[in-house]
Every structure is written in structure tokens, then in C-alpha cells.
Scaffold this active site. Structure first.
Site, PDB file in Angstrom:
ATOM      1  CG  ASP A   1      23.810  54.143  31.359  1.00 20.13           C
ATOM      2  OD1 ASP A   1      23.287  52.973  30.674  1.00 20.13           O
ATOM      3  OD2 ASP A   1      24.976  54.414  31.156  1.00 20.13           O
ATOM      4  CE  LYS A   2      21.770  46.283  32.358  1.00 16.74           C
ATOM      5  NZ  LYS A   2      22.617  45.542  31.792  1.00 16.74           N
ATOM      6  CG  HIS A   3      26.270  49.496  36.388  1.00 15.41           C
ATOM      7  ND1 HIS A   3      27.549  49.184  35.762  1.00 15.41           N
ATOM      8  CD2 HIS A   3      26.706  48.669  37.498  1.00 15.41           C
ATOM      9  CE1 HIS A   3      28.399  48.741  36.426  1.00 15.41           C
ATOM     10  NE2 HIS A   3      27.983  48.294  37.500  1.00 15.41           N
ATOM     11  CB  SER A   4      24.596  44.589  34.630  1.00 23.09           C
ATOM     12  OG  SER A   4      24.672  43.080  35.219  1.00 23.09           O
TER      13      SER A   4
ATOM     14  CB  THR B   1      28.348  45.776  27.858  1.00 21.09           C
ATOM     15  OG1 THR B   1      27.510  45.242  28.978  1.00 21.09           O
ATOM     16  CG2 THR B   1      27.784  46.367  26.722  1.00 21.09           C
TER      17      THR B   1
ATOM     18  NE  ARG C   1      37.888  48.946  44.869  1.00 21.05           N
ATOM     19  CZ  ARG C   1      36.990  48.770  43.886  1.00 21.05           C
ATOM     20  NH1 ARG C   1      36.755  49.394  43.005  1.00 21.05           N
ATOM     21  NH2 ARG C   1      36.084  47.641  44.391  1.00 21.05           N
TER      22      ARG C   1
ATOM     23  CB  SER D   1      34.320  51.781  41.696  1.00 20.15           C
ATOM     24  OG  SER D   1      34.822  51.520  40.176  1.00 20.15           O
TER      25      SER D   1
ATOM     26  CE  LYS E   1      33.576  52.527  35.847  1.00 19.58           C
ATOM     27  NZ  LYS E   1      33.983  51.983  37.248  1.00 19.58           N
ATOM     28  CE  LYS E   2      26.653  52.521  33.859  1.00 19.55           C
ATOM     29  NZ  LYS E   2      26.410  52.392  32.579  1.00 19.55           N
TER      30      LYS E   2
END
Length: 450
Positions: free
Chosen positions: A84-87, A124, A172, A187, A191-192
Site C-alpha cells: 500500500d501507499k500513504h500520503s 481520497t 487530539r 495514527s 491503520k495501515k
């Protein structure tokens, strides 16, 4: 001390006194966040103590694992790696919509757990929900089926994924602790990693449209994310990429989907989107063991995009999640359009020398394309297209952007916001490099405390 001996008060006292989180304390607190036995006041004190005192690297890893394990952790039995990818978020950043199907076309599985817009940045899920019928929040069984059959699924996290993070994130937001790198790291990764990944590539944005405006802050976050993810057992690398302007020429949910489909089908390729997608995809294929180096991986992503295989996977994903079966072929007719369109002309001749990208993002929110509070409804049709870019030469009266608005009053406000966000000067300017820096999994020591 065993976890059974902990309670919120002694954990908070240890954090307050700078003693950190002893082994087992993170797991106890994460369970309490998830099941409600930890109060909002205690959760706020926990976040503030970490924000002020900080955590060591081992403590960051323990907290991330504990939040990951507070809910369901997916397990996959597939014939290729799960990646996967996260930005970290930006303006006009629709890379995920290109990258997930491109990676699937290259032979990896991509359960892309994504989020909604936050503040000035686009989300997204909001982009995918601009597609009529698309179900962005399927149950786990549907996610498994679509990933297995199509190779990718862009979806949101269910209530069962990292519930401790959902609880702590809300606290937060109202307690002045959003900026803590310790808490941001836990955080994002909880999730990832709950998606059962074997590899993760991170896109850490830097610049006026990013949460991390300064390079040193972006570098610190990237190093933390890479170190913690690898320490938690997921091979991870990061690219720091520029966000001093919109990545795409469009900003707004349906408009960005159009730009993605134009790029996937080759009808109007956005080179910046393509290049960042290829770089992140190349890195991801190295992590998956399917490319010898980043250049070889980039070639595979380029081929997946050029050949149309990525577009075919995108269309299959949309159909499998409830969207139109002919979406790729007829996307202009399937997406909503705003009733008011207004061109904004350059007020003078010169070169675009500065863009306040955050202001552009907030202008999209003001048009109705984002949320000020969680209950706001999004208008997917509004936003900007044809955005002028840094270093571009413009002439007086020449179009610099096309505004898509719900009404004339909104278009008036967006026009003023756009002109205030752009600076045109007589001096020549250059477009900044897209890829600022790479921080690889092989560059990080597990004990790195940066």
C-alpha cells in the site's frame, strides 16, 4: 510491571514525569481507548503528555502496535505481496487513484485503506465517492473479494480497524495535540498496518500546501514513519515530495477524478501526477521484491499506465464496488458538473513566482468541496481546473484557472481567493523538483530517535 497492574493514573503519571511508556502500558491504554474504559479526560491527558514529553523509538513502535492490535488486523492468503501507499496530504494529489490500479497491473495486491479530506487537504475517499454508486466503505468480506479478484480496492477503514486510533484522533483534534510526531506516526501506521501489509511506501509532502511546511519537519516525520513501520515488521520507504503548488492542474473531487482518467486513458496526461505515481510505484515494487531497483520499478509502472492495463484495473475496481461498469469509457458523462464556470485571467504579465497552496485548498473547501466540520456535506463538482503552475509565464488577460462553483457568489469568493494566492513577478522563476528526497527502509536504524 504486568499489564494487569496498570491503570490510567499510573500510566499518565509516568508520562508526566518523563518516564515514558513501560512495556505493556501502550497495550493497556489502547484497549481502554477502544472499549471506553479510558475517559476522554484521560485520553486528552495521554495525548498532551506525549506531545510535551515525547516518546523514544521503541515506545513509538509499541504504541503503534498496540493501536493496530486494538481492533481487527487483516490476514491475507494471496499469491503475491500485499502493498500500500500513504500520503500525508496535499492539494490536487490524486496519485492514489493512479497508483493502486498501476500496482495491481504489475502483479501486487493493494488494499488501499484511505481517508477523507482533512483541513485544507483533499481526501481520497471523497474523490472516489464522486463516482456515482461507488461504495467506499464496504465490509471486510467485500474488500477481500475485490482485492482478490481485481488486485486493488480503494476504500475506507471499517469501525473494526484501529478503533483506539479513531478515539484518540478525535481527542487530539480538540486538545491541541495534532502536531505531535509521536502521535501522527502511531495514527497513520496503526491503520495501515492493520491492513496486513507486507510493504508500504510513504509520500511525505513538504511545502505551502502540506501539513509539514519546512523540510526539516517533513524529514523528521518521514524518518519516524519509516523507522516505526520497519520496527513493527512492515518493510517501508518514504519519498518527500513537493507541495508548494497543486500537484495536479485540478483541485476538487470530480475534477481530480477527470484528470486521473485523462491520464489513465492517455487523452490528456498530467506529467507531474504521472511522475510522482511512477516514483512511488517503483519504490513499492522494490519493497515487494518485484523490481531490482527504483528505476526498474518505474519502468514497470510506466508500462502499466502506457499500455492501458492500469485503466482496465481501475474500471474493474469501480464496477466491483458499485460504480458504473462503463466508467472508464464514459467518465465525462458519469461525473457531476458544476452549474457555474468562470475563467480567471492574469491581472498582469510576468511569471508565476509563488503560490499559497494551502489557500487554494481552503478555497476548494469554501466552494463546498471539503469539510469545515465532520458533518458537512461535500459538493463533488466544485473546485479549480487548469491551474497555472510555478514558473509559468502569463500574459495580461490570459486564463490562469477555471472555477467550478455552485453559484455566482461562490465563484466571486473563489476568484478573490485565487488571485490572492498567486504572485506574478517580472523575475523568472523555476518549478521546484517533484521528488525532494528519499528515505529508504535500508537507511533507517531501528533505534533512530529523530
Amino acid at each position: 510491571m504486568s499489564s494487569a497492574a496498570y491503570d490510567a493514573r499510573n500510566i499518565l503519571g509516568a508520562l508526566r514525569d518523563g518516564k515514558g511508556l513501560p512495556q505493556g502500558a501502550s497495550a493497556w491504554f489502547a484497549r481502554g481507548l477502544a472499549d471506553g474504559s479510558v475517559s476522554d479526560a484521560q485520553a486528552g491527558a495521554f495525548a498532551m503528555a506525549i506531545c510535551i514529553k515525547g516518546l523514544g523509538m521503541d515506545e513509538r513502535i509499541d504504541l503503534t502496535r498496540a493501536m493496530r492490535d486494538s481492533g481487527q488486523v487483516l490476514r491475507w492468503d494471496l499469491d503475491a505481496p500485499v502493498i500500500d501507499k500513504h500520503s500525508t496530504g496535499g492539494i490536487g494529489d490524486s496519485v492514489s487513484l493512479l497508483l493502486a490500479p498501476a500496482l495491481a497491473a504489475c502483479g501486487v495486491y493493494v488494499p488501499m485503506i484511505s481517508g477523507r479530506g482533512l483541513g485544507h487537504t483533499g481526501g481520497t475517499l471523497d474523490k472516489m465517492e464522486a463516482i456515482p454508486g461507488y461504495v467506499a466503505m464496504p465490509d471486510t468480506d467485500v474488500l477481500r473479494r475485490v482485492v482478490g479478484e481485481v488486485g486493488c480496492a480503494i476504500v475506507g477503514a471499517t469501525q473494526e480497524i484501529a478503533p483506539a486510533d479513531k478515539r484518540l484522533y478525535g481527542v487530539r483534534d480538540v486538545s491541541g495535540t495534532v502536531e505531535s510526531i509521536d502521535l501522527i506516526t502511531a495514527s497513520i501506521l496503526s491503520k495501515k498496518l492493520a491492513a496486513g501489509l507486507e510493504g508500504l511506501v510513504l509520500d511525505v509532502k513538504v511545502g505551502s500546501g502540506a501539513f509539514m511546511v519546512d523540510l526539516e519537519d517533513a524529514r523528521a516525520l518521514a524518518r519516524s514513519l519509516v523507522a516505526v513501520a520497519n520496527g513493527a515488521g512492515c518493510k517501508t520507504s518514504a519519498l518527500i515530495t513537493d507541495m508548494n503548488q497543486s500537484l495536479g492542474q485540478s483541485a476538487g473531487n470530480a475534477l481530480e477524478v477527470i484528470e486521473v482518467l485523462e491520464t489513465l486513458t492517455g487523452s490528456a496526461v498530467n506529467e507531474a501526477l504521472w511522475d510522482v505515481t511512477a516514483a512511488l510505484g517503483g519504490e513499492a515494487l522494490v519493497l515487494a521484491g518485484l523490481a531490482s531497483d527504483m528505476d526498474a520499478g518505474v519502468e514497470q509502472i510506466d508500462d502499466a499506465l502506457h499500455s492501458g492495463r492500469a485503466a482496465e484495473h481501475f474500471g474493474r475496481m469501480v464496477a466491483a464496488l458499485g460504480g458504473p461498469r462503463d466508467f472508464v469509457e464514459h467518465f465525462p458523462d458519469r461525473l457531476p458538473a458544476a452549474p457555474v464556470m468562470r475563467t480567471v485571467a492574469a491581472p498582469r504579465s510576468g511569471t508565476v513566482s509563488r503560490i499559497d497552496a494551502r489557500a487554494i485548498g481552503m478555497a476548494v473547501v469554501d466552494l463546498g468541496g471539503g469539510r469545515r466540520v465532520g458533518t458537512d456535506r461535500i459538493n463533488p463538482s466544485v473546485g479549480f481546473s487548469g491551474l497555472a503552475s510555478l514558473g509559468e509565464e502569463v500574459e495580461t488577460g490570459e486564463p490562469m484557472v477555471l472555477i467550478h462553483a455552485a453559484n455566482d457568489a461562490d465563484a466571486d469568493r473563489a476568484t478573490a481567493a485565487f488571485l490572492a494566492a498567486y504572485e506574478i513577478s517580472d523575475e523568472g522563476g523555476e518549478e521546484p523538483p517533484l521528488i525532494v528526497e528519499r528515505i529508504g527502509w535500508d537507511d533507517i536504524e531501528r533505534g533512530d530517535h529523530t
